[in-house]
Scaffold this motif. Structure first.
Motif, PDB file in Angstrom:
ATOM      1  N   ILE A   1     -33.462  -9.858   9.648  1.00 57.74           N
ATOM      2  CA  ILE A   1     -33.169  -9.162   8.399  1.00 57.74           C
ATOM      3  C   ILE A   1     -31.697  -9.393   8.081  1.00 57.74           C
ATOM      4  N   VAL A   2     -31.423  -9.905   6.874  1.00 54.41           N
ATOM      5  CA  VAL A   2     -30.051 -10.240   6.470  1.00 54.41           C
ATOM      6  C   VAL A   2     -29.721  -9.418   5.214  1.00 54.41           C
TER       7      VAL A   2
ATOM      8  N   ASN B   1     -29.511  -0.473   3.767  1.00 60.12           N
ATOM      9  CA  ASN B   1     -30.705  -1.298   3.591  1.00 60.12           C
ATOM     10  C   ASN B   1     -31.214  -1.830   4.931  1.00 60.12           C
ATOM     11  N   LEU B   2     -30.255  -2.225   5.800  1.00 61.89           N
ATOM     12  CA  LEU B   2     -30.658  -2.720   7.127  1.00 61.89           C
ATOM     13  C   LEU B   2     -31.397  -1.632   7.897  1.00 61.89           C
ATOM     14  N   VAL B   3     -30.875  -0.388   7.836  1.00 63.71           N
ATOM     15  CA  VAL B   3     -31.506   0.707   8.565  1.00 63.71           C
ATOM     16  C   VAL B   3     -32.890   0.986   8.002  1.00 63.71           C
ATOM     17  N   LEU B   4     -33.015   1.008   6.675  1.00 62.52           N
ATOM     18  CA  LEU B   4     -34.290   1.313   6.051  1.00 62.52           C
ATOM     19  C   LEU B   4     -35.328   0.229   6.360  1.00 62.52           C
ATOM     20  N   LEU B   5     -34.933  -1.035   6.213  1.00 57.78           N
ATOM     21  CA  LEU B   5     -35.868  -2.127   6.493  1.00 57.78           C
ATOM     22  C   LEU B   5     -36.282  -2.133   7.961  1.00 57.78           C
TER      23      LEU B   5
ATOM     24  N   LEU C   1     -36.189 -11.745   6.215  1.00 55.75           N
ATOM     25  CA  LEU C   1     -36.023 -10.898   5.035  1.00 55.75           C
ATOM     26  C   LEU C   1     -34.572 -11.059   4.602  1.00 55.75           C
ATOM     27  N   LEU C   2     -34.348 -11.551   3.390  1.00 57.13           N
ATOM     28  CA  LEU C   2     -33.016 -11.996   2.984  1.00 57.13           C
ATOM     29  C   LEU C   2     -32.620 -11.356   1.659  1.00 57.13           C
ATOM     30  N   ASP C   3     -31.440 -10.673   1.708  1.00 55.87           N
ATOM     31  CA  ASP C   3     -30.891 -10.084   0.476  1.00 55.87           C
ATOM     32  C   ASP C   3     -30.319 -11.197  -0.385  1.00 55.87           C
TER      33      ASP C   3
ATOM     34  N   HIS D   1     -41.780  -0.178  -1.712  1.00 56.14           N
ATOM     35  CA  HIS D   1     -42.691   0.798  -1.119  1.00 56.14           C
ATOM     36  C   HIS D   1     -42.932   0.378   0.327  1.00 56.14           C
ATOM     37  N   PRO D   2     -42.724   1.256   1.324  1.00 57.27           N
ATOM     38  CA  PRO D   2     -42.824   0.880   2.748  1.00 57.27           C
ATOM     39  C   PRO D   2     -44.179   0.236   3.108  1.00 57.27           C
TER      40      PRO D   2
END
Length: 526
Positions: free
Chosen positions: A6-7, A13-17, A50-52, A107-108
């Motif tokens: 995850i980037v 956002n990192l914590v949530l993802l 997963l890339l921002d 949405h999770p």
């Protein structure tokens, strides 16, 4: 458990993802594009990224392009996760190489489902690529194995054919032409011929059961035994019986061979023929239809130890030829599975009748090829055509008195001259016969004993054979060394060895028999 990278430059956002996906995935995080690329160069490829998109220094599109440049990471699927939700941004992301585009806020459950789907798709793709690679390797290895096998078979064919004599043979007394065409790379057919003496010749065509490597190996065994047994046999029936006994021994595979066998007497134009379950030979006569010779024979060799093989004497007249063949000729099939058959063979050999062995072969092969029209051969095809050219025999009896030699030498010169022999050959033969006859007359009999010495001569421009037979004391001139002139043998025996191409002795029925063979020299090689 799938591995994710995850980037995102935003810690929240990192914590949530991570919290959304950590229950079923092993997660690695990077807070910038450069950190993500550094991780990619230090760790094994993950299953999904997963890339921002919006990040300082390097945006997500640049990071995606850079990751695609790393060979081991080029096929890792990338999902863009971004707050940019325009269709243009989504299209740009997919063109950059992403497999999906998720907008924030997400949405999770939808995120987990999409990640799970792409991970599963990657697993299926990896499995498919692995199978393709495995099957490709198998195909490569199979191709290499086939090439190696074909190379080995080609070498085996060369070795197999090296056991056979040349396809054409022409010497004083006969002409032979042959052909062998295996249905596969190697087969079980063979032909053979070999001199067993100055005036005796073995002829053979055989067909081993089955085809391929096993048949080729059995064929080698048959040819080897044939060469071993033939020199001591005087009758084809005897030779086939001995060969059959040898092949029956230790033959658990129950392989067998059919064999047509002839022993030719070149001085008389005769062929003593016997068959072991083989195809009947064909007689070719100038200006007459070809004729199949249906002769009683025995079973194939290698099956029955006590089998018998009747022998037949074939007297070939001037210009006649004898054809031995395998069943691959008559049983050659066309595209409609029809057999060529003996009627077509005899017709091909009768219009007009070929006047030499090579012409007979060409006529037969042309007829078979036209009939089969390039259909796949179903069996090996083998032909051997033998045409004798009997040499006239001259025979004299000389009283065992030295004055008689002068008259004999005059007759010898006249006979050899009429046969077309060179003066050099006549001179050499005069010296050799004078030395042998003088020794025989001077030392072979008791004083006052009267006897006749038999002299037989077969001569043509290419070679001369002389057979001397006497009933004097047993003496083998081949064992005589150079000695003083007053001893038996004298200096002339080594000279005979030098002048003659062949010099043989045998004691038969209380008779000394000495044979000489003098071939014409090639003047270009003198």
């Amino acid at each position: 458990m799938a591995r994710l990278l995850i980037v995102d430059d935003t810690p929240e956002n990192l914590v949530l993802l991570s919290a959304t996906l950590e229950d079923s995935h092993e997660i690695t995080v990077a807070t910038s594009g450069r950190e993500a690329l550094l991780a990619a160069r230090q760790m094994a490829p993950v299953d999904l990224i997963l890339l921002d998109v919006s990040m300082p220094e390097m945006d997500g599109y640049e990071v995606c392009a850079a990751l695609k440049e790393i060979p081991t990471w080029s096929k890792v699927p990338v999902i863009f996760v971004t707050g940019l939700n325009s269709s243009q941004e989504e299209e740009r992301g997919l063109r950059a190489g992403a497999v999906d585009y998720i907008t924030k806020p997400f949405h999770p459950e939808l995120l987990r489902a999409r990640v799970s789907n792409h991970v599963e798709l990657k697993r299926h793709r990896d499995h498919l690529e692995s199978e393709v690679q495995r099957r490709t390797e198998e195909l490569v290895q199979a191709t290499l194995a086939r090439r190696k096998l074909q190379s080995d078979l080609n070498l085996a064919l060369k070795l197999q054919l090296s056991l056979l004599p040349p396809d054409h043979y022409q010497q004083p007394g006969c002409t032979i032409a042959t052909v062998l065409r295996p249905a596969r790379t190697i087969g079980g057919d063979f032909y053979d011929y070999m001199r067993l003496g100055p005036d005796r010749l073995l002829l053979a065509v055989g067909d081993v059961s089955d085809k391929g490597v096993a048949a080729a190996l059995f064929m080698v065994r048959v040819v080897t035994l044939l060469h071993w047994l033939a020199p001591s046999c005087t009758d084809p029936s005897q030779l086939l019986s001995q060969l059959n006994m040898a092949l029956c021994h230790d033959n658990e595979a129950c392989m067998f061979v059919t064999l047509g066998l002839g022993l030719a007497d070149l001085t008389r134009g005769q062929v003593h023929y016997a068959s072991a379950g083989h195809e009947p030979p064909v007689l070719l006569t100038p200006s007459k239809p070809a004729q199949t010779l249906v002769l009683a024979g025995g079973p194939a060799l290698g099956l029955f130890r006590e089998a018998q093989f009747p022998s037949h004497c074939l007297q070939l007249q001037a210009g006649q030829s004898l054809m031995l063949l395998s069943d691959g000729v008559a049983e050659a099939n066309n595209h409609q599975a029809e057999e060529f058959g003996y009627p077509r063979l005899l017709a091909a050999l009768s219009k007009p009748t070929p006047d030499d062995p090579a012409s007979a072969l060409r006529a037969c092969l042309q007829a078979v090829e036209e009939f089969t029209a390039q259909a796949e051969p179903s069996d090996d095809l083998t032909l051997l055509v033998f045409q004798p050219d009997p040499v006239q025999e001259h025979h004299w009896q000389i009283p065992n008195r030295l004055p008689e030699l002068r008259g004999f030498q005059e007759r010898l010169r006249q006979t050899l001259g009429e046969a077309g022999c060179s003066q050099e050959a006549i001179h050499d033969l005069e010296l050799a016969t004078e030395e042998l006859l003088a020794n025989t007359i001077s030392y072979g009999y008791e004083e006052g004993q009267q006897a006749l010495i038999d002299v037989s001569i077969w001569a043509d421009p290419q070679q001369v054979k002389i057979l001397l037979s006497d009933t004097g004391k047993e003496f083998d001139p081949l064992q005589a060394d150079e000695r003083p002139d007053d001893k038996v043998g004298g200096w002339g025996i080594p000279l005979i060895h030098h002048l003659m191409d062949e010099f043989h002795y045998q004691r038969v029925n209380n008779s000394n028999q000495v044979s000489l063979l003098r071939r014409e020299r090639d003047s270009s090689q003198l």
